[in-house]
Design an enzyme around this catalytic site. Structure first.
Site, PDB file in Angstrom:
ATOM      1  N   CYS A 106      -6.570  -0.816  -2.145  1.00  0.00           N
ATOM      2  CA  CYS A 106      -5.703  -1.758  -2.874  1.00  0.00           C
ATOM      3  C   CYS A 106      -6.322  -3.158  -2.901  1.00  0.00           C
ATOM      4  O   CYS A 106      -6.248  -3.860  -3.919  1.00  0.00           O
ATOM      5  CB  CYS A 106      -4.315  -1.825  -2.240  1.00  0.00           C
ATOM      6  SG  CYS A 106      -3.385  -0.300  -2.405  1.00  0.00           S
ATOM      7  N   THR A 130       0.830  -1.214   0.000  1.00  0.00           N
ATOM      8  CA  THR A 130       0.000   0.000   0.000  1.00  0.00           C
ATOM      9  C   THR A 130       0.865   1.266   0.000  1.00  0.00           C
ATOM     10  O   THR A 130       0.393   2.329  -0.399  1.00  0.00           O
ATOM     11  CB  THR A 130      -1.001   0.012   1.173  1.00  0.00           C
ATOM     12  OG1 THR A 130      -0.291   0.043   2.421  1.00  0.00           O
ATOM     13  CG2 THR A 130      -1.906  -1.208   1.147  1.00  0.00           C
ATOM     14  N   LEU A 145      -2.616   4.883   0.672  1.00  0.00           N
ATOM     15  CA  LEU A 145      -4.058   4.600   0.655  1.00  0.00           C
ATOM     16  C   LEU A 145      -4.229   3.078   0.697  1.00  0.00           C
ATOM     17  O   LEU A 145      -4.131   2.404  -0.321  1.00  0.00           O
ATOM     18  CB  LEU A 145      -4.670   5.195  -0.620  1.00  0.00           C
ATOM     19  CG  LEU A 145      -6.185   5.275  -0.665  1.00  0.00           C
ATOM     20  CD1 LEU A 145      -6.756   6.088   0.488  1.00  0.00           C
ATOM     21  CD2 LEU A 145      -6.637   5.862  -1.992  1.00  0.00           C
ATOM     22  N   HIS A 146      -4.507   2.550   1.896  1.00  0.00           N
ATOM     23  CA  HIS A 146      -4.402   1.100   2.103  1.00  0.00           C
ATOM     24  C   HIS A 146      -5.553   0.283   1.492  1.00  0.00           C
ATOM     25  O   HIS A 146      -5.358  -0.536   0.592  1.00  0.00           O
ATOM     26  CB  HIS A 146      -4.349   0.793   3.597  1.00  0.00           C
ATOM     27  CG  HIS A 146      -3.316   1.557   4.357  1.00  0.00           C
ATOM     28  ND1 HIS A 146      -1.967   1.307   4.231  1.00  0.00           N
ATOM     29  CD2 HIS A 146      -3.422   2.558   5.251  1.00  0.00           C
ATOM     30  CE1 HIS A 146      -1.291   2.112   5.028  1.00  0.00           C
ATOM     31  NE2 HIS A 146      -2.153   2.886   5.661  1.00  0.00           N
ATOM     32  N   ASP A 147      -6.753   0.454   2.066  1.00  0.00           N
ATOM     33  CA  ASP A 147      -7.833  -0.507   1.791  1.00  0.00           C
ATOM     34  C   ASP A 147      -8.275  -0.585   0.323  1.00  0.00           C
ATOM     35  O   ASP A 147      -8.611  -1.684  -0.152  1.00  0.00           O
ATOM     36  CB  ASP A 147      -9.049  -0.202   2.688  1.00  0.00           C
ATOM     37  CG  ASP A 147      -8.768  -0.498   4.152  1.00  0.00           C
ATOM     38  OD1 ASP A 147      -7.822  -1.255   4.433  1.00  0.00           O
ATOM     39  OD2 ASP A 147      -9.493   0.022   5.012  1.00  0.00           O
TER      40      ASP A 147
END
Ligand code: BDR
Ligand code: CA
Length: 309
Positions: free
Chosen positions: A241, A192, A237-239
């Site tokens: 991905c 991420t 921007l994690h989620d």
């Protein structure tokens, strides 16, 4: 094009919200159920946010509340990143009410009604709800075509030096998911970090026209604090991905690996030890996302969310 029946378990959470809109705007996914745990903020906040995010899209997807604590301990919130309200202070109209029931029951019911190997399950928060669902009816594993998780790290953590936030908040639940035989696909912090948002990128994305969901997504991106871990140049921007993998896995480079989560109390608790090079001689139990085509990822984000109301 056939769309994939999909369940998302989450803890909105600024990046969870953007991930939900990405899924709702993607014709590739047929989002059937959203389940919610506490995590980024308490369960009252994460459920209110999930309802509001789904409501803003105009789609009638059931939102069901689940765990307000992990299997063994209370959740620790992350208000420094997500704000006291979990959405960085971005106010959305109140969404429709929760669908009655609890998350694990709803996940099992959705899977029970599905054909073998047909449902994509995406986990964006602590793994508690998913672990409860599968440990109480393990046969339902055969309904899952793919389990995609935002969790863990092969290098350093973000909530402790060793552990990533979702893994740290319920390591026992993650351990259960890693050992279901489903070979989950992991978007770790190392992946991420490549979905990196800078002020320049936000300015560029802001030029795209869109509806209320896109405007709210941009407001969230503007509200997120830059990360000390990245010299305050921006933030990862994690989620989204994990959702992007389910939409188009060609955006990623990936490999099989072995992953074990540290359960012992102490400074390493929640660490995901990820063996990418077969050093431990263990059979692979995960598919690891390693590289991301960031330009294509942000183009996908813009295209799919800006088409929502
Ligand atoms: C993960 O932790 C949460 O704060 C985010 O929503 C994401 O799921 C990143 O470590
Ligand atoms: Ca999350």
């Amino acid at each position: 094009m056939s769309s994939k029946p999909t369940i998302i378990d989450c803890d909105p959470g600024t990046d969870d919200a953007i991930a939900l809109w990405l899924a709702l705007g993607a014709p590739e996914l047929d989002l059937r159920l959203v389940t919610v745990a506490g995590g980024n903020v308490g369960l009252a906040g994460t459920t209110a946010n999930a309802r509001a995010v789904v409501g803003l899209s105009g789609r009638k997807v059931p939102v069901v509340a689940g765990a307000e604590r992990s299997l063994l301990a209370p959740f620790r919130a992350e208000t420094a990143v997500h704000g006291e309200d979990g959405l960085g202070g971005v106010v959305l109209p109140e969404g429709p009410p929760l669908t009655p029931g609890t998350a694990a029951d709803a996940i099992r019911a959705e899977l029970r009604a599905a054909a073998p190997r047909s449902v994509t399950v995406i986990g964006l928060g602590p793994a508690t709800n998913l672990a409860l669902a599968f440990t109480t009816e393990p046969a339902l594993v055969d309904r899952v075509t793919e389990l995609v998780l935002m969790t863990g790290a092969w290098s350093e953590g973000n909530i402790t030096p060793a552990a990533e936030f979702n893994a740290w908040n319920d390591p026992e639940a993650l351990h259960i998911l890693l050992n279901l035989g489903l070979k989950p696909v992991l978007a770790t912090l190392d992946l991420t970090a490549q979905a990196f948002v800078t002020p320049d990128l936000v300015a560029r994305l802001s030029q795209a026209a869109g509806g209320a969901c896109w405007k709210a997504a941009l407001d969230i991106l503007r509200a997120l604090p830059s990360s000390k871990r990245f010299g305050h140049r921006g933030f990862p921007l994690h989620d989204p991905c994990a959702v992007a993998w389910a939409i188009d896995s060609d955006l990623f480079g990936s490999r099989d690996a072995f992953c074990q989560v540290e359960l012992a109390p102490g400074p390493s608790r929640g660490r995901t030890v990820i063996d990418r090079w077969e050093r431990l001689g263990q059979p692979p139990n995960i598919r690891l996302m390693e590289t991301l085509d960031a330009a294509a990822f942000f183009a996908l984000l813009e295209e799919r969310i800006s088409r929502l109301p």
